[in-house]
Design an enzyme around this catalytic site. Structure first.
Site, PDB file in Angstrom:
ATOM      1  CE1 TYR A 116      -3.005  -3.131   0.901  1.00 50.24           C
ATOM      2  CE2 TYR A 116      -4.483  -1.247   0.876  1.00 50.24           C
ATOM      3  CZ  TYR A 116      -4.283  -2.611   0.824  1.00 50.24           C
ATOM      4  OH  TYR A 116      -5.359  -3.447   0.700  1.00 50.24           O
TER       5      TYR A 116
ATOM      6  CE  LYS B  50       3.022 -18.180  -0.421  1.00 52.46           C
ATOM      7  NZ  LYS B  50       2.211 -19.399  -0.411  1.00 52.46           N
TER       8      LYS B  50
ATOM      9  CG  ASP C  70      -0.742 -20.436   0.988  1.00 51.49           C
ATOM     10  OD1 ASP C  70      -0.190 -20.152   2.074  1.00 51.49           O
ATOM     11  OD2 ASP C  70      -0.159 -21.052   0.084  1.00 51.49           O
TER      12      ASP C  70
ATOM     13  CG  ASP D  63      -7.971  -4.981   2.056  1.00 53.36           C
ATOM     14  OD1 ASP D  63      -8.958  -4.618   2.714  1.00 53.36           O
ATOM     15  OD2 ASP D  63      -7.894  -4.869   0.817  1.00 53.36           O
TER      16      ASP D  63
ATOM     17  CG  ASP E 299     -13.324  -7.801   2.516  1.00 56.85           C
ATOM     18  OD1 ASP E 299     -13.120  -6.950   3.407  1.00 56.85           O
ATOM     19  OD2 ASP E 299     -13.830  -7.532   1.410  1.00 56.85           O
TER      20      ASP E 299
END
Ligand code: ATP
Length: 333
Positions: free
Chosen positions: A124, A171, A205, A229, A233
């Site tokens: 970002y 990750k 993941d 983010d 959700d």
């Protein structure tokens, strides 16, 4: 005591859900003076810029803001107002609690997760450039300072709120340096809380799959900006959708309270949006102001309306309007 709060109605469903939240917050009996300022596409149209300086001035002065979603054009156009505000005011911690709500149909029971997302860096940072035509580079910035700060926030939150476990999501098997640094910082902070808060790590993941298989095994998730983010959700979906997911952006000086959802253009202007995410963000604001009893009353009133199931918006399978939900919650209060 009267609190002066910056009010940013925003775009799309923003003005509808924000005015519902204001109605409920006023009904708590706590004194509020709302300083309304415009940001987002409305401000762009009126003032030629999506984040006019008076918005930041107002938040700096009042230290607390209640904000509706603001629209960001996809692939081009102005930068996200949210990203700008979070970076400029250094609102480094994005707090997004999700839990099973009474009466709301979802695939799981007993979900109770707090997502803590780093809010100022990562992909970002907005550092993208064309290297040569057809090749674009986008820079992922991870710093020791921001990673340590968000890890400290997560562990302090765990202690203050009686949470037992913090899971750092990463990750680092692929991004060995950037996510590796994030993990190093989390591990150091975790060491200081050993014996009180359990710390573990999970690859992003796998986290998504485990969340869908059994979300009840998670307590708090600690993530960099982009994973945070996406995963928040996902978590909202586990308990009934974006219409219920509240959030806060917290810095050292200021805090902005806003729902996880966006501007929802598909239902904007129809008095059909679920205002509960925004109302629960308002309850988080009450807690932040030290008005925890009022915050609890708002949450109880929301729970009662949901448990009765007579007044629900369309996203929850009902037919009630945004203002009817606000009205029902005010009645319970
Ligand atoms: P952003 O990029 O700003 O996060 P988005 O494009 O991901 O936005 P949202 O605006 O959050 O998406 O909307 C995603 C879906 O969820 C849409 O179908 C929208 O109608 C629905 N939705 C979002 N918020 C609400 C709400 N408060 N009440 C009912 N439905 C909602």
């Amino acid at each position: 005591m009267t609190y002066t709060v910056t009010l940013i109605p925003g775009d799309g469903i923003g003005p509808e859900v924000v005015s519902a939240a204001v109605r409920v917050l006023q009904a708590t009996g706590i004194g509020f003076e709302w300083e309304t300022v415009q940001a987002g596409l409305v401000a762009l149209g009126k003032e030629g810029m999506p984040l006019p300086p008076n918005v930041l001035e107002s938040v700096r002065r009042n230290r607390v803001a209640l904000k509706g979603p603001t629209g960001t054009p996809v692939a081009g156009g102005h930068r996200s107002v949210n990203v700008e505000m979070r970076k400029t005011l250094d609102l480094y911690a994005n707090v997004r609690p999700v839990h099973t709500m009474p009466g709301v149909k979802s695939r799981y029971e007993d979900v109770d997760i707090v997502v803590i997302r780093e809010n100022t860096e990562d992909l970002y940072s907005g550092l993208e450039h064309v290297v040569v035509p057809g090749v674009v580079e986008s820079l992922k910035i991870i710093t020791e300072k921001a990673s340590t700060r968000i890890a400290k926030y997560a562990f302090d939150y765990a202690r203050k709120n009686g949470r037992k476990r913090v899971t750092a999501v990463h990750k680092a098997n692929i991004m060995k340096l950037s996510d590796g640094l994030f993990l190093d910082c989390c591990r150091k902070v975790a060491e200081e809380h050993k014996g009180v808060v359990v710390y573990d790590e999970m690859i992003v993941d796998n986290t998504c799959m485990q969340l869908v298989l059994d979300p009840t095994r998670f307590d708090m998730l600690l993530l960099e900006n982009l994973y945070g983010d996406i995963v928040s959700d996902l978590c909202a979906g586990l308990v009934g959708g974006l219409g219920l997911a509240a959030g806060a952006n917290v810095g050292v000086e200021q805090a902005i309270f806003e729902a996880v959802h966006g501007t929802a253009p598909d239902i904007a202007g129809k008095n059909a949006a679920n205002p509960i995410a925004m109302i629960l963000s308002g309850a988080m604001m009450l807690d932040h102001l030290g008005e925890q009893a009022a915050g609890r009353r708002v949450r109880d009133a929301v729970d009662k309306v949901l448990a009765e199931g007579r007044k629900l918006t369309r996203d929850l399978g009902g037919t009630a309007s945004t203002s009817e939900i606000a009205e029902a919650i005010v009645e319970k209060l």
